[in-house]
Structures are given as C-alpha cells and as structure tokens.
Design a protein around this motif. Structure first.
Motif, PDB file in Angstrom:
ATOM      1  N   ASP A  84       0.889   3.787  -3.294  1.00 13.00           N
ATOM      2  CA  ASP A  84       0.502   5.232  -2.784  1.00 13.00           C
ATOM      3  C   ASP A  84       1.361   6.232  -3.278  1.00 13.00           C
ATOM      4  N   GLU A 116      -5.219   2.544  -3.728  1.00 16.54           N
ATOM      5  CA  GLU A 116      -5.429   1.532  -3.151  1.00 16.54           C
ATOM      6  C   GLU A 116      -6.177   0.172  -3.439  1.00 16.54           C
ATOM      7  N   SER A 158       1.123  -0.948   0.147  1.00 15.85           N
ATOM      8  CA  SER A 158       0.363  -0.081  -0.222  1.00 15.85           C
ATOM      9  C   SER A 158       0.807   1.070   0.368  1.00 15.85           C
TER      10      SER A 158
END
Length: 188
Positions: free
Chosen positions: A140, A146, A136
């Motif tokens: 990002d 996501e 994640s």
C-alpha cells in the motif's frame, strides 16, 4: 532465579530443540536437560507438551514479526517504498544463512502436526496472515495493487521451504528477483 526466567529458558530451549529435531522428536526430559528447568516446574507452567508448543509458537510469531519489521526499518528506512518491500527478502537471505536455519517453524510444525492439531494450524495461519498484512502495508505504501501482497507471501514461503530443503540461502535472492519483476510489472 525467577519464575519468568525459568519460563524464558524453557521456551528458548524448546524452540531450539523443536527447530532442530521436530516436535515429536523432543521429549520434556530433553527440554528439562537443555533448559536446566526442573521437570516439575516445566509441567507447572506447561501442563502438556502441546501447551509448551503453543507458547513456543506464540513467542516465535512475535519474535519473527519484530525481526522482519526491525530489519526493514533499519535497512530500508531511507529507501523507496519499493526498497522496503524488497528488504523483506533481504531479511530472509540473512535468516537463511544462519547456521541453525531449518526452515519456517510454522510450516515445519504444521507439516509435522497439522493433521492432528488444530491449534498448530491456527497459530501458523495467524502468523502467515500477520506476515501477509505486513506485506500489504508495504505494498500500500508503494501504491501497488493489493493482490501483490499475496503473491509476495507465496514467494517468501516458497523461498523458506526451498532454502530449508536445499540447505542454502540462494532461494531468498531468487525470490527477491521474482518480487522485483512482479513490482515492476505492477507499476507499468
């Protein structure tokens, strides 16, 4: 020999043996023989095999997470955020090619004992969630959706299982190619 040295030798030996034979296929006597740590000392540190397994899984969790982040940092530090995501699969390729690769210890142990040990499931889930959290962070940084982190985790875990069953590292490259397709689709 220090107490910590005995613990480290016992954990290393147990990890090697559990990885090679499974948890149920390894007794405390085998761990004593492989580690050189007296049985009385083993039981003083780890009152049960379940306690030893928990300690092995906790250590393995830290080792694997450190190895992945270290590899990504060293091999994709100057690359794009996309390259950093894909470097996770490059790490897997190297791991799968190691001669003692038998698959993911967390998946294997959960498969062997998960129906009877909530502790094994808890440690395994925590490890996989930590890997998902790392993915994640990479997603990002690459300004990708996501949801991609979950998809990448499925690819990584699937590659681990496939490589273990097939006895070859090719699944890492296949998973990397699929990850690249997902990333490119998310960018459009």
């Amino acid at each position: 020999m220090t107490d910590q040295a005995d613990v480290d030798r016992a954990l290393d030996a147990a990890e090697r043996l559990f990885n090679a034979r499974g948890v149920q296929g390894v007794g405390m006597d085998a761990i004593r023989d492989a580690s050189g740590v007296p049985l009385k000392r083993l039981y003083r540190e780890f009152p049960s095999k379940a306690d030893l397994l928990h300690a092995v899984l906790e250590k393995r969790d830290l080792d694997v997470r450190s190895a992945i982040t270290g590899f990504v940092d060293a091999n994709a530090a100057s690359g794009s955020p996309r390259d950093r995501v894909l470097a996770v699969f490059d790490y897997l390729a190297g791991w799968f090619a190691e001669p003692d690769f038998r698959g993911c210890m967390f998946l294997n142990t959960a498969g062997e004992l998960g129906g009877t040990s909530q502790d094994v499931l808890t440690v395994g889930r925590r490890h996989k969630l930590a890997l998902r959290d790392y993915l994640s962070e990479l997603v990002d940084a690459a300004e990708l959706p996501e949801a991609l982190a979950d998809q990448l985790l499925v690819l990584a875990n699937g590659a681990m299982a496939t490589a273990a069953l097939n006895g070859t590292p090719e699944a890492a490259g296949q998973a990397r190619a699929a990850a690249a397709v997902l990333i490119d689709a998310a960018v459009r």
